[in-house]
Scaffold this motif. Sequence first.
Motif, PDB file in Angstrom:
ATOM      1  N   GLY A 184      -9.169  16.079   2.848  1.00  0.00           N
ATOM      2  CA  GLY A 184      -9.571  15.514   4.126  1.00  0.00           C
ATOM      3  C   GLY A 184     -10.542  14.353   4.034  1.00  0.00           C
ATOM      4  N   ASP A 185     -10.825  13.879   2.833  1.00  0.00           N
ATOM      5  CA  ASP A 185     -11.759  12.766   2.663  1.00  0.00           C
ATOM      6  C   ASP A 185     -11.224  11.548   3.417  1.00  0.00           C
ATOM      7  OD1 ASP A 185     -13.227  10.494   1.628  1.00  0.00           O
ATOM      8  OD2 ASP A 185     -13.788  11.731  -0.099  1.00  0.00           O
ATOM      9  N   PRO A 186     -12.006  10.996   4.367  1.00  0.00           N
ATOM     10  CA  PRO A 186     -11.517   9.874   5.183  1.00  0.00           C
ATOM     11  C   PRO A 186     -11.141   8.635   4.366  1.00  0.00           C
ATOM     12  CG  PRO A 186     -13.884  10.211   5.483  1.00  0.00           C
ATOM     13  CD  PRO A 186     -13.362  11.406   4.756  1.00  0.00           C
ATOM     14  N   ARG A 187     -11.686   8.486   3.173  1.00  0.00           N
ATOM     15  CA  ARG A 187     -11.337   7.336   2.343  1.00  0.00           C
ATOM     16  C   ARG A 187      -9.885   7.380   1.880  1.00  0.00           C
ATOM     17  NH1 ARG A 187     -15.723   7.968  -2.267  1.00  0.00           N
ATOM     18  NH2 ARG A 187     -14.906  10.100  -2.009  1.00  0.00           N
ATOM     19  N   CYS A 188      -9.318   8.580   1.852  1.00  0.00           N
ATOM     20  CA  CYS A 188      -7.961   8.747   1.348  1.00  0.00           C
ATOM     21  C   CYS A 188      -6.952   9.133   2.410  1.00  0.00           C
ATOM     22  CB  CYS A 188      -7.946   9.792   0.235  1.00  0.00           C
ATOM     23  SG  CYS A 188      -8.835   9.272  -1.261  1.00  0.00           S
ATOM     24  N   VAL A 189      -7.418   9.414   3.603  1.00  0.00           N
ATOM     25  CA  VAL A 189      -6.517   9.811   4.689  1.00  0.00           C
ATOM     26  C   VAL A 189      -5.657   8.642   5.151  1.00  0.00           C
ATOM     27  CG1 VAL A 189      -6.418  10.588   7.090  1.00  0.00           C
ATOM     28  CG2 VAL A 189      -7.959  11.710   5.469  1.00  0.00           C
ATOM     29  N   ASP A 190      -6.266   7.450   5.257  1.00  0.00           N
ATOM     30  CA  ASP A 190      -5.511   6.260   5.642  1.00  0.00           C
ATOM     31  C   ASP A 190      -5.836   5.137   4.667  1.00  0.00           C
ATOM     32  OD1 ASP A 190      -7.978   5.036   6.475  1.00  0.00           O
ATOM     33  OD2 ASP A 190      -7.787   6.035   8.414  1.00  0.00           O
ATOM     34  N   ASP A 191      -5.306   3.934   4.931  1.00  0.00           N
ATOM     35  CA  ASP A 191      -5.464   2.829   3.984  1.00  0.00           C
ATOM     36  C   ASP A 191      -6.646   1.912   4.281  1.00  0.00           C
ATOM     37  OD1 ASP A 191      -4.571   1.415   6.188  1.00  0.00           O
ATOM     38  OD2 ASP A 191      -2.583   1.024   5.380  1.00  0.00           O
ATOM     39  N   ASN A 192      -7.512   2.282   5.228  1.00  0.00           N
ATOM     40  CA  ASN A 192      -8.624   1.405   5.599  1.00  0.00           C
ATOM     41  C   ASN A 192      -9.590   1.168   4.435  1.00  0.00           C
ATOM     42  OD1 ASN A 192      -7.846   0.958   8.292  1.00  0.00           O
ATOM     43  ND2 ASN A 192      -8.745   2.885   8.957  1.00  0.00           N
ATOM     44  N   TYR A 193      -9.923   2.229   3.721  1.00  0.00           N
ATOM     45  CA  TYR A 193     -10.895   2.093   2.638  1.00  0.00           C
ATOM     46  C   TYR A 193     -10.326   1.253   1.499  1.00  0.00           C
ATOM     47  CZ  TYR A 193     -14.227   3.177  -1.062  1.00  0.00           C
ATOM     48  OH  TYR A 193     -15.159   3.064  -2.081  1.00  0.00           O
ATOM     49  N   VAL A 194      -9.095   1.559   1.081  1.00  0.00           N
ATOM     50  CA  VAL A 194      -8.524   0.833  -0.053  1.00  0.00           C
ATOM     51  C   VAL A 194      -8.302  -0.644   0.286  1.00  0.00           C
ATOM     52  CG1 VAL A 194      -6.044   1.234   0.393  1.00  0.00           C
ATOM     53  CG2 VAL A 194      -6.878   1.041  -1.955  1.00  0.00           C
ATOM     54  N   VAL A 198       0.855  -1.187   0.000  1.00  0.00           N
ATOM     55  CA  VAL A 198       0.000   0.000   0.000  1.00  0.00           C
ATOM     56  C   VAL A 198       0.889   1.234   0.000  1.00  0.00           C
ATOM     57  CG1 VAL A 198      -1.814   1.263   1.195  1.00  0.00           C
ATOM     58  CG2 VAL A 198      -1.758  -1.230   1.326  1.00  0.00           C
ATOM     59  N   GLN A 199       0.501   2.221  -0.781  1.00  0.00           N
ATOM     60  CA  GLN A 199       1.235   3.475  -0.752  1.00  0.00           C
ATOM     61  C   GLN A 199       0.274   4.646  -0.870  1.00  0.00           C
ATOM     62  OE1 GLN A 199       3.746   4.449  -4.107  1.00  0.00           O
ATOM     63  NE2 GLN A 199       2.544   3.185  -5.491  1.00  0.00           N
ATOM     64  N   ARG A 200       0.671   5.762  -0.292  1.00  0.00           N
ATOM     65  CA  ARG A 200      -0.089   7.002  -0.378  1.00  0.00           C
ATOM     66  C   ARG A 200       0.247   7.671  -1.704  1.00  0.00           C
ATOM     67  NH1 ARG A 200      -2.491  10.810   3.189  1.00  0.00           N
ATOM     68  NH2 ARG A 200      -3.763  12.113   1.819  1.00  0.00           N
ATOM     69  N   THR A 201      -0.753   8.124  -2.414  1.00  0.00           N
ATOM     70  CA  THR A 201      -0.545   8.851  -3.653  1.00  0.00           C
ATOM     71  C   THR A 201      -0.826  10.339  -3.412  1.00  0.00           C
ATOM     72  OG1 THR A 201      -2.825   8.571  -4.421  1.00  0.00           O
ATOM     73  CG2 THR A 201      -1.255   6.822  -4.971  1.00  0.00           C
ATOM     74  N   VAL A 202      -0.691  11.137  -4.443  1.00  0.00           N
ATOM     75  CA  VAL A 202      -0.921  12.575  -4.310  1.00  0.00           C
ATOM     76  C   VAL A 202      -2.335  12.867  -3.824  1.00  0.00           C
ATOM     77  CG1 VAL A 202      -1.057  14.762  -5.563  1.00  0.00           C
ATOM     78  CG2 VAL A 202       0.787  13.155  -6.068  1.00  0.00           C
ATOM     79  N   ASP A 203      -3.298  12.096  -4.336  1.00  0.00           N
ATOM     80  CA  ASP A 203      -4.698  12.372  -3.984  1.00  0.00           C
ATOM     81  C   ASP A 203      -5.454  11.143  -3.483  1.00  0.00           C
ATOM     82  OD1 ASP A 203      -4.646  11.043  -6.362  1.00  0.00           O
ATOM     83  OD2 ASP A 203      -5.861  12.476  -7.484  1.00  0.00           O
ATOM     84  N   GLY A 204      -4.738  10.174  -2.932  1.00  0.00           N
ATOM     85  CA  GLY A 204      -5.445   9.007  -2.422  1.00  0.00           C
ATOM     86  C   GLY A 204      -4.539   7.903  -1.929  1.00  0.00           C
ATOM     87  N   GLN A 205      -4.998   6.675  -2.133  1.00  0.00           N
ATOM     88  CA  GLN A 205      -4.275   5.492  -1.694  1.00  0.00           C
ATOM     89  C   GLN A 205      -4.273   4.465  -2.817  1.00  0.00           C
ATOM     90  OE1 GLN A 205      -2.912   4.887   1.429  1.00  0.00           O
ATOM     91  NE2 GLN A 205      -3.594   6.794   2.399  1.00  0.00           N
ATOM     92  N   LEU A 206      -3.169   3.738  -2.948  1.00  0.00           N
ATOM     93  CA  LEU A 206      -3.058   2.703  -3.969  1.00  0.00           C
ATOM     94  C   LEU A 206      -2.533   1.422  -3.350  1.00  0.00           C
ATOM     95  CD1 LEU A 206      -1.771   2.973  -7.578  1.00  0.00           C
ATOM     96  CD2 LEU A 206      -0.764   1.268  -6.075  1.00  0.00           C
ATOM     97  N   ALA A 207      -3.221   0.326  -3.596  1.00  0.00           N
ATOM     98  CA  ALA A 207      -2.800  -0.991  -3.112  1.00  0.00           C
ATOM     99  C   ALA A 207      -2.497  -1.877  -4.315  1.00  0.00           C
ATOM    100  CB  ALA A 207      -3.887  -1.626  -2.251  1.00  0.00           C
ATOM    101  N   SER A 208      -1.448  -2.673  -4.217  1.00  0.00           N
ATOM    102  CA  SER A 208      -1.131  -3.629  -5.270  1.00  0.00           C
ATOM    103  C   SER A 208      -0.909  -5.003  -4.651  1.00  0.00           C
ATOM    104  CB  SER A 208       0.109  -3.182  -6.052  1.00  0.00           C
ATOM    105  OG  SER A 208       1.250  -3.156  -5.211  1.00  0.00           O
ATOM    106  N   PHE A 209      -1.251  -6.036  -5.403  1.00  0.00           N
ATOM    107  CA  PHE A 209      -1.092  -7.399  -4.915  1.00  0.00           C
ATOM    108  C   PHE A 209      -0.994  -8.338  -6.110  1.00  0.00           C
ATOM    109  CE2 PHE A 209      -5.554  -6.384  -5.331  1.00  0.00           C
ATOM    110  CZ  PHE A 209      -6.140  -7.507  -5.898  1.00  0.00           C
ATOM    111  N   VAL A 210      -0.457  -9.515  -5.869  1.00  0.00           N
ATOM    112  CA  VAL A 210      -0.297 -10.512  -6.920  1.00  0.00           C
ATOM    113  C   VAL A 210      -1.267 -11.656  -6.684  1.00  0.00           C
ATOM    114  CG1 VAL A 210       1.280 -12.155  -8.014  1.00  0.00           C
ATOM    115  CG2 VAL A 210       2.128  -9.928  -7.274  1.00  0.00           C
ATOM    116  N   ARG A 211      -2.026 -11.981  -7.729  1.00  0.00           N
ATOM    117  CA  ARG A 211      -2.956 -13.115  -7.672  1.00  0.00           C
ATOM    118  C   ARG A 211      -2.961 -13.775  -9.050  1.00  0.00           C
ATOM    119  NH1 ARG A 211      -8.629 -11.477  -5.423  1.00  0.00           N
ATOM    120  NH2 ARG A 211      -7.230 -10.932  -3.688  1.00  0.00           N
ATOM    121  N   PHE A 212      -2.933 -15.076  -9.085  1.00  0.00           N
ATOM    122  CA  PHE A 212      -2.883 -15.835 -10.351  1.00  0.00           C
ATOM    123  C   PHE A 212      -1.642 -15.481 -11.166  1.00  0.00           C
ATOM    124  CE2 PHE A 212      -7.615 -14.658 -10.098  1.00  0.00           C
ATOM    125  CZ  PHE A 212      -7.887 -15.646  -9.154  1.00  0.00           C
TER     126      PHE A 212
END
Length: 216
Positions: A182-192, A154-168
């Motif tokens: 200040g949108d809570p969806r982007c403040v931390d990684d809980n939403y993503v 997981v990493q913080r981006t300029v305007d949000g959060q980005l998660a990456s993972f490997v599957r298949f």
Amino acid sequence: MGTIMRYGSGWAVAGLVIVSLVAGAAWISTSEAQTRQDPGATSPPPRPSITALVARPRGAVDWQAAVGGLRQSANVGESLAANLNREQVDKTAVPILLPRDPKLTAGARIYSFGDYYTITADTLGGGVSLSGTTATVPAGKPLKVESGPEMLTVQRTVDGQLASFVRFGVLYTVEIRCDTAGDPRCVDDNYVLGLVGKTTAVVMGKAARQAAGLGG
């Protein structure tokens, strides 16, 4: 180069992120801005193609695992993908992952380049992007690495959060972007991370089904 960290029996590659259309657009925008600022420039620098933006090497898809995921999804995946452009779905040569959220996928749009796709959807006050590819590149900054076989980062981006993972054997990303800082969806990684947890529905178009040995 990214740092490789060992977690039990799994390997977590801390320096891997997907190359997205957004990254390409940002690169082009920056180049054009530099050209405008330089009155002596006669022509803008060459724009990289999507192929050039996606680095090698490419991984191999675990089609047996992907078919298992497809069967576990039953008809849910096809129902969620009903509003996606079918031509784009059929040309996608990797398993497509969708979140089990009909409201989110109802207005989603898919853009496919064969072994790379990206899906975008608008949300109130922001947007969500979902991508999948068999190609990876080193990240520009350290990532927060989670334990687990899917090498979730997981990493913080300029305007949000980005998660990456490997599957298949495919590198997937889930990104949330917010219009307000200040949108809570982007403040931390809980939403993503919650969105990653819901992104389990597998969809395969013609190209992927053929590669998996299921026919077209």
